[in-house]
Design a protein around this motif. Sequence first.
Motif, short mmCIF file in Angstrom:
data_model
loop_
_atom_site.label_atom_id
_atom_site.label_comp_id
_atom_site.label_asym_id
_atom_site.label_seq_id
_atom_site.Cartn_x
_atom_site.Cartn_y
_atom_site.Cartn_z
N LEU A 1 0.83 -1.20 0.00
CA LEU A 1 0.00 0.00 0.00
C LEU A 1 0.87 1.25 0.00
CD1 LEU A 1 -2.86 1.24 0.21
CD2 LEU A 1 -2.54 1.17 2.68
N CYS A 2 1.89 1.26 0.83
CA CYS A 2 2.80 2.41 0.86
C CYS A 2 3.58 2.54 -0.45
CB CYS A 2 3.77 2.27 2.03
SG CYS A 2 2.99 2.40 3.64
N LEU B 1 7.37 12.88 -6.62
CA LEU B 1 7.99 13.51 -5.46
C LEU B 1 7.82 12.72 -4.16
CD1 LEU B 1 7.14 17.25 -6.18
CD2 LEU B 1 9.23 16.00 -6.75
N LEU B 2 7.24 11.54 -4.23
CA LEU B 2 7.16 10.68 -3.05
C LEU B 2 8.00 9.42 -3.19
CD1 LEU B 2 3.39 10.89 -2.05
CD2 LEU B 2 5.33 12.07 -1.03
N GLY B 3 8.85 9.38 -4.20
CA GLY B 3 9.69 8.21 -4.43
C GLY B 3 10.68 7.94 -3.31
N TRP B 4 11.02 8.97 -2.55
CA TRP B 4 11.93 8.80 -1.42
C TRP B 4 11.37 7.82 -0.39
CZ3 TRP B 4 9.62 9.91 3.11
CH2 TRP B 4 8.50 10.73 3.08
N ALA B 5 10.06 7.64 -0.38
CA ALA B 5 9.44 6.73 0.58
C ALA B 5 9.87 5.29 0.36
CB ALA B 5 7.93 6.85 0.52
N ASN B 6 10.32 4.97 -0.86
CA ASN B 6 10.77 3.61 -1.14
C ASN B 6 12.00 3.25 -0.32
OD1 ASN B 6 8.95 2.50 -3.13
ND2 ASN B 6 9.64 4.20 -4.41
N TRP B 7 12.78 4.24 0.10
CA TRP B 7 13.92 3.96 0.96
C TRP B 7 13.47 3.45 2.33
CZ3 TRP B 7 18.47 3.33 -1.02
CH2 TRP B 7 18.83 3.99 -2.18
N LEU B 8 12.25 3.72 2.71
CA LEU B 8 11.70 3.20 3.96
C LEU B 8 10.90 1.93 3.74
CD1 LEU B 8 10.42 6.60 5.37
CD2 LEU B 8 12.57 5.46 5.90
N ILE B 9 10.29 1.82 2.56
CA ILE B 9 9.43 0.68 2.26
C ILE B 9 10.25 -0.59 2.01
CG2 ILE B 9 7.78 -0.22 0.57
CD1 ILE B 9 6.90 2.77 0.24
N ILE B 10 11.36 -0.46 1.31
CA ILE B 10 12.17 -1.63 0.98
C ILE B 10 12.70 -2.33 2.24
CG2 ILE B 10 14.29 -2.39 -0.17
CD1 ILE B 10 13.66 -0.32 -2.37
N PRO B 11 13.27 -1.62 3.22
CA PRO B 11 13.68 -2.34 4.45
C PRO B 11 12.52 -2.99 5.18
CG PRO B 11 14.75 -0.21 4.33
CD PRO B 11 13.74 -0.24 3.24
N LEU B 12 11.35 -2.34 5.16
CA LEU B 12 10.17 -2.94 5.78
C LEU B 12 9.82 -4.26 5.10
CD1 LEU B 12 7.78 -2.70 7.80
CD2 LEU B 12 6.54 -1.50 5.98
N ALA B 13 9.88 -4.26 3.77
CA ALA B 13 9.58 -5.47 3.02
C ALA B 13 10.65 -6.55 3.23
CB ALA B 13 9.42 -5.16 1.54
N LEU C 1 5.04 -12.18 -1.44
CA LEU C 1 4.46 -10.84 -1.49
C LEU C 1 5.51 -9.79 -1.17
CD1 LEU C 1 2.07 -8.88 -1.70
CD2 LEU C 1 1.62 -9.34 0.71
N ASN C 2 6.30 -10.04 -0.15
CA ASN C 2 7.32 -9.08 0.23
C ASN C 2 8.43 -8.98 -0.81
OD1 ASN C 2 6.75 -7.90 2.95
ND2 ASN C 2 6.42 -10.05 3.38
N LEU C 3 8.77 -10.08 -1.46
CA LEU C 3 9.75 -10.03 -2.54
C LEU C 3 9.22 -9.21 -3.71
CD1 LEU C 3 11.20 -13.65 -2.52
CD2 LEU C 3 12.27 -11.56 -1.68
N PHE C 4 7.93 -9.33 -3.98
CA PHE C 4 7.31 -8.52 -5.03
C PHE C 4 7.38 -7.04 -4.69
CE2 PHE C 4 3.46 -6.39 -6.62
CZ PHE C 4 3.71 -6.48 -7.98
N VAL C 5 7.11 -6.70 -3.44
CA VAL C 5 7.18 -5.30 -3.00
C VAL C 5 8.60 -4.77 -3.12
CG1 VAL C 5 6.88 -3.75 -1.03
CG2 VAL C 5 5.19 -5.50 -1.49
N ILE C 6 9.58 -5.58 -2.79
CA ILE C 6 10.98 -5.18 -2.91
C ILE C 6 11.32 -4.88 -4.37
CG2 ILE C 6 13.37 -5.97 -2.70
CD1 ILE C 6 12.42 -7.54 -0.19
N VAL C 7 10.90 -5.76 -5.28
CA VAL C 7 11.18 -5.56 -6.70
C VAL C 7 10.50 -4.29 -7.20
CG1 VAL C 7 10.76 -6.51 -9.00
CG2 VAL C 7 11.62 -7.98 -7.19
N VAL C 8 9.25 -4.08 -6.82
CA VAL C 8 8.52 -2.87 -7.25
C VAL C 8 9.23 -1.62 -6.71
CG1 VAL C 8 6.38 -1.56 -6.90
CG2 VAL C 8 6.29 -3.98 -7.54
N GLY C 9 9.65 -1.64 -5.46
CA GLY C 9 10.33 -0.50 -4.87
C GLY C 9 11.67 -0.21 -5.53
N VAL C 10 12.43 -1.25 -5.83
CA VAL C 10 13.73 -1.05 -6.48
C VAL C 10 13.54 -0.50 -7.89
CG1 VAL C 10 15.74 -2.28 -7.39
CG2 VAL C 10 14.96 -2.71 -5.07
N ILE C 11 12.59 -1.02 -8.62
CA ILE C 11 12.32 -0.51 -9.98
C ILE C 11 11.90 0.95 -9.91
CG2 ILE C 11 10.77 -0.70 -11.97
CD1 ILE C 11 10.90 -3.74 -11.58
#
Length: 73
Positions: A15-16, A24-36, A54-64
């Motif tokens: 969701l995050c 301008l909210l892409g910086w949030a991925n730096w917090l989302i990836i460690p959570l995942a 599911l968490n691996l998918f979120v990591i891939v989406v965040g890195v992309i």
Amino acid sequence: MLNVVSLIIGAIALLCAAIAFIPLLGWANWLIIPLAVVGAGIGAVSSSNMGRNLNLFVIVVGVIRLMLGGGII
């Protein structure tokens, strides 16, 4: 039980990550990836693979998303 915890963490991170696709909210991925990553670790020790996947998918989406935005935006 650990799989349910991993699924909850993955759902919150997904969701995050969806919100972080707004410009301008892409910086949030730096917090989302460690959570995942934490969710994937919890999912790895559970008996089922659904939470981990599911968490691996979120990591891939965040890195992309970070690669598309240059790491910040």
